[in-house]
Scaffold this active site. Structure first.
Site, PDB file in Angstrom:
ATOM      1  N   ASN A   1       0.957  -1.297  -0.090  1.00 16.12           N
ATOM      2  CA  ASN A   1      -0.005  -0.097   0.004  1.00 16.12           C
ATOM      3  C   ASN A   1       0.827   1.356  -0.078  1.00 16.12           C
ATOM      4  O   ASN A   1       2.089   1.229   0.416  1.00 16.12           O
ATOM      5  CB  ASN A   1      -0.937  -0.110   1.170  1.00 16.12           C
ATOM      6  CG  ASN A   1      -0.146   0.042   2.616  1.00 16.12           C
ATOM      7  OD1 ASN A   1       0.322   1.134   2.932  1.00 16.12           O
ATOM      8  ND2 ASN A   1       0.222  -0.982   3.067  1.00 16.12           N
TER       9      ASN A   1
ATOM     10  N   TYR B   1      -4.936   6.207  11.690  1.00 13.93           N
ATOM     11  CA  TYR B   1      -5.130   7.133  10.421  1.00 13.93           C
ATOM     12  C   TYR B   1      -6.191   8.393  10.786  1.00 13.93           C
ATOM     13  O   TYR B   1      -6.858   8.192  11.708  1.00 13.93           O
ATOM     14  CB  TYR B   1      -5.392   6.454   9.289  1.00 13.93           C
ATOM     15  CG  TYR B   1      -4.483   5.690   8.644  1.00 13.93           C
ATOM     16  CD1 TYR B   1      -3.903   6.026   7.493  1.00 13.93           C
ATOM     17  CD2 TYR B   1      -4.254   4.512   9.173  1.00 13.93           C
ATOM     18  CE1 TYR B   1      -2.738   5.530   6.815  1.00 13.93           C
ATOM     19  CE2 TYR B   1      -3.092   3.602   8.317  1.00 13.93           C
ATOM     20  CZ  TYR B   1      -2.514   4.240   7.535  1.00 13.93           C
ATOM     21  OH  TYR B   1      -1.408   3.447   6.875  1.00 13.93           O
TER      22      TYR B   1
ATOM     23  N   LYS C   1       1.058   1.796  16.224  1.00  7.93           N
ATOM     24  CA  LYS C   1       1.708   3.147  15.532  1.00  7.93           C
ATOM     25  C   LYS C   1       0.392   3.976  15.182  1.00  7.93           C
ATOM     26  O   LYS C   1      -0.698   3.475  14.634  1.00  7.93           O
ATOM     27  CB  LYS C   1       2.287   2.792  14.424  1.00  7.93           C
ATOM     28  CG  LYS C   1       3.107   3.820  13.651  1.00  7.93           C
ATOM     29  CD  LYS C   1       4.118   3.341  12.743  1.00  7.93           C
ATOM     30  CE  LYS C   1       3.491   3.100  11.450  1.00  7.93           C
ATOM     31  NZ  LYS C   1       4.305   2.818  10.327  1.00  7.93           N
TER      32      LYS C   1
ATOM     33  N   LYS D   1      -0.797   7.745  13.122  1.00 10.63           N
ATOM     34  CA  LYS D   1      -0.354   8.947  12.305  1.00 10.63           C
ATOM     35  C   LYS D   1      -0.151  10.220  12.967  1.00 10.63           C
ATOM     36  O   LYS D   1      -1.005  10.330  13.815  1.00 10.63           O
ATOM     37  CB  LYS D   1      -1.004   9.152  11.019  1.00 10.63           C
ATOM     38  CG  LYS D   1      -1.210   7.908  10.247  1.00 10.63           C
ATOM     39  CD  LYS D   1      -0.085   7.449   9.662  1.00 10.63           C
ATOM     40  CE  LYS D   1      -0.010   5.977   8.884  1.00 10.63           C
ATOM     41  NZ  LYS D   1       1.132   5.570   8.223  1.00 10.63           N
TER      42      LYS D   1
ATOM     43  N   ASP E   1       4.166   8.336  13.274  1.00 15.42           N
ATOM     44  CA  ASP E   1       4.654   8.144  11.893  1.00 15.42           C
ATOM     45  C   ASP E   1       4.068   9.532  11.038  1.00 15.42           C
ATOM     46  O   ASP E   1       2.756   9.631  10.959  1.00 15.42           O
ATOM     47  CB  ASP E   1       3.913   6.951  11.100  1.00 15.42           C
ATOM     48  CG  ASP E   1       4.406   6.992   9.554  1.00 15.42           C
ATOM     49  OD1 ASP E   1       5.117   7.657   9.050  1.00 15.42           O
ATOM     50  OD2 ASP E   1       3.967   5.948   8.843  1.00 15.42           O
TER      51      ASP E   1
ATOM     52  N   GLU F   1       8.848   8.371  13.212  1.00 14.15           N
ATOM     53  CA  GLU F   1       9.159   7.914  11.983  1.00 14.15           C
ATOM     54  C   GLU F   1       8.948   8.779  10.739  1.00 14.15           C
ATOM     55  O   GLU F   1       7.998   9.558  10.647  1.00 14.15           O
ATOM     56  CB  GLU F   1       8.040   6.664  11.688  1.00 14.15           C
ATOM     57  CG  GLU F   1       7.887   6.117  10.414  1.00 14.15           C
ATOM     58  CD  GLU F   1       7.198   4.908  10.023  1.00 14.15           C
ATOM     59  OE1 GLU F   1       6.760   4.596   8.864  1.00 14.15           O
ATOM     60  OE2 GLU F   1       6.844   4.110  11.107  1.00 14.15           O
TER      61      GLU F   1
ATOM     62  N   GLU G   1      11.135   3.326   4.252  1.00 11.33           N
ATOM     63  CA  GLU G   1      10.034   2.865   3.570  1.00 11.33           C
ATOM     64  C   GLU G   1       9.808   3.245   2.119  1.00 11.33           C
ATOM     65  O   GLU G   1       9.477   2.707   1.041  1.00 11.33           O
ATOM     66  CB  GLU G   1       8.610   2.712   4.309  1.00 11.33           C
ATOM     67  CG  GLU G   1       8.036   4.086   4.186  1.00 11.33           C
ATOM     68  CD  GLU G   1       6.768   4.101   4.927  1.00 11.33           C
ATOM     69  OE1 GLU G   1       5.690   4.370   3.983  1.00 11.33           O
ATOM     70  OE2 GLU G   1       6.698   4.010   5.985  1.00 11.33           O
TER      71      GLU G   1
ATOM     72  N   ASP H   1      11.147  -1.801   2.346  1.00 13.05           N
ATOM     73  CA  ASP H   1      10.005  -2.647   1.746  1.00 13.05           C
ATOM     74  C   ASP H   1      10.488  -3.406   0.561  1.00 13.05           C
ATOM     75  O   ASP H   1      10.646  -2.662  -0.497  1.00 13.05           O
ATOM     76  CB  ASP H   1       8.769  -1.925   1.533  1.00 13.05           C
ATOM     77  CG  ASP H   1       7.721  -2.859   1.466  1.00 13.05           C
ATOM     78  OD1 ASP H   1       7.841  -3.760   1.022  1.00 13.05           O
ATOM     79  OD2 ASP H   1       6.400  -2.210   1.673  1.00 13.05           O
TER      80      ASP H   1
ATOM     81  N   HIS I   1       8.233  -1.875   6.331  1.00 13.75           N
ATOM     82  CA  HIS I   1       7.084  -1.385   6.031  1.00 13.75           C
ATOM     83  C   HIS I   1       6.170  -2.424   5.120  1.00 13.75           C
ATOM     84  O   HIS I   1       6.722  -3.406   4.436  1.00 13.75           O
ATOM     85  CB  HIS I   1       7.172  -0.236   5.333  1.00 13.75           C
ATOM     86  CG  HIS I   1       5.912   0.232   4.416  1.00 13.75           C
ATOM     87  ND1 HIS I   1       5.568   0.048   3.048  1.00 13.75           N
ATOM     88  CD2 HIS I   1       4.984   1.266   4.843  1.00 13.75           C
ATOM     89  CE1 HIS I   1       4.628   0.449   2.717  1.00 13.75           C
ATOM     90  NE2 HIS I   1       4.050   1.317   3.765  1.00 13.75           N
TER      91      HIS I   1
ATOM     92  N   GLU J   1       5.858  -4.781  10.037  1.00 16.11           N
ATOM     93  CA  GLU J   1       4.647  -4.112   9.952  1.00 16.11           C
ATOM     94  C   GLU J   1       3.447  -4.904   9.978  1.00 16.11           C
ATOM     95  O   GLU J   1       3.491  -6.026   9.396  1.00 16.11           O
ATOM     96  CB  GLU J   1       4.723  -3.150   9.124  1.00 16.11           C
ATOM     97  CG  GLU J   1       3.477  -1.852   9.375  1.00 16.11           C
ATOM     98  CD  GLU J   1       3.730  -0.737   8.663  1.00 16.11           C
ATOM     99  OE1 GLU J   1       3.085   0.420   9.108  1.00 16.11           O
ATOM    100  OE2 GLU J   1       4.209  -0.680   7.445  1.00 16.11           O
TER     101      GLU J   1
END
Length: 387
Positions: free
Chosen positions: A53, A154, A180, A182, A211, A237, A263, A290, A320, A339
């Site tokens: 993704n 998110y 984790k 955002k 992140d 991150e 990543e 990744d 990632h 992850e």
């Protein structure tokens, strides 16, 4: 023995979520099948792959440029010396025929997607889980127990602090001990409230990573570092643009705790530059390269060589992407973990059915190849493409 055909289909993995930089309302992935003439247990061996993704599907590049090079190649040129299996490195070299150095962008995703499918086929032909095949080939001790963390947090419309807390609580309830979220998609003060809400929810049961998805310029990254260093975070991150090595290096002067990035670096040359110029600290920082976005496992092995040269341990790598390919690499080559997206980008993320997270770890099942056949919702998509 030969590759009969390579197939690709672009599939939606859309979601109303957003991070600090992009929303995922139109996100896609390429699903690839490498069809061979080999039969195991009465079934034709097919290797599968897809891209992570955050980068869109690469159907145009795969169909118009890369797959045809494999179809046109002498089948024997793609085999190992014993001619009893495909040689992923020879396949990779064929994919990259007539490609100039540099330009590590979307083509790295296309090649990485095919490469994943080739390694899946190779391990299935050998009738071994990929992680065990990798451990044997590259002289590592296989460890089927892999650390995983839950990525989420998110931004999306209507998501208040109580919803954020409930999300993080759900990850703890499913066995994770690192989560984790955002940052960078709201003001610094609002993000501080979000972080404090999550820390209050998870207490001493888990650690929190944050992140920024490359959102910040240097001044903003430093402002956040001053705020974040007051909290016991697992890592900070990707504060700035992934290629701004100076920003990363300067930031280390303001943030003494662990940082993570990588990543969105797509080659071993990019990785080398990060280690040379990015101020990354091998005693505490984390590398997130990744393989599915960076030319595949063949290139990832070259990236690991760069880590050796720079004096880094493989266990500082937590890739990632949340896919089973990196899980196999972690278990076979001694990475620090992987992850995981417990609720997002399905059915491509996650683990085979029945594999549970226990105290932050999963145990790899003994499935041939990458193990996609053990995840029924994903395998249905794959089988439809192959058949």
């Amino acid at each position: 023995m030969k590759i009969l055909e390579i197939r690709e289909v672009t599939k939606p993995i859309a979601s109303p979520i957003r991070n600090a930089y992009i929303d995922f309302s139109k996100m896609t992935t390429s699903l690839v099948a490498v069809v061979t003439d080999v039969v195991r247990d009465g079934k034709r061996v097919v290797g599968y792959g897809f891209n992570s993704n955050g980068r869109y599907g690469q159907g145009g590049l795969i169909r118009e440029r890369f797959m045809q090079r494999i179809v046109d190649a002498d089948p024997v040129s793609l085999l190992n010396d014993q001619q009893d299996n495909l040689d992923p490195h020879r396949v990779w070299s064929t994919l990259m025929t007539n490609e100039k150095p540099g330009g590590h962008g979307e083509r790295s995703v296309a090649v990485g997607t095919i490469d994943m499918a080739v390694w899946d086929a190779v391990a299935k032909i050998a009738n071994k889980p990929l992680f065990r095949l990798l451990a044997e080939r590259y002289k590592h001790e296989a460890n089927p127990k892999v650390f995983v963390y839950a990525a989420g947090g998110y931004y999306y419309p209507g998501k208040d602090l109580s919803a954020l807390r409930a999300e993080m609580r759900s990850y703890l309830d499913r066995g994770y001990n690192v989560v984790k979220m955002k940052i960078g998609g709201a003001s610094l003060s609002d993000d501080a409230k979000r972080i404090e809400a999550v820390l209050a929810e998870i207490g001493g049961q888990a650690q929190l990573a944050v992140d920024a998805n490359g959102r910040f310029d240097l001044d903003t990254a430093i402002d956040y570092a001053r705020m974040l260093r007051a909290y016991p975070l697992f890592w900070y991150e990707e504060a700035g643009d992934p290629l701004d090595y100076r920003l990363q290096a300067v930031l280390a002067d303001y943030y003494p705790n662990p940082m993570a990035t990588g990543e969105n670096l797509f080659s071993h040359q990019d990785a080398r530059n990060l280690l040379r110029y990015g101020g990354m600290r091998p005693d505490r920082d984390w590398l997130q390269f990744d393989c599915a976005l960076s030319y595949g496992l063949c290139e990832y092995l070259r990236t690991l060589d760069e880590l050796k040269i720079a004096g880094w341990s493989f266990d500082r790598c937590i890739p990632h992407g949340g896919h089973q390919m990196s899980l196999n690499i972690a278990a076979g080559l001694g990475l620090g973990g992987n992850e995981s997206y417990p609720d997002l980008f399905q059915p491509y993320g996650g683990f085979p059915d029945g594999v549970a997270v226990e105290n932050g770890y999963v145990t790899m099942p003994e499935l041939p190849g990458i193990g996609f056949e053990g995840k029924q919702a994903l395998y249905r998509e794959m089988r439809n493409l192959a058949e």
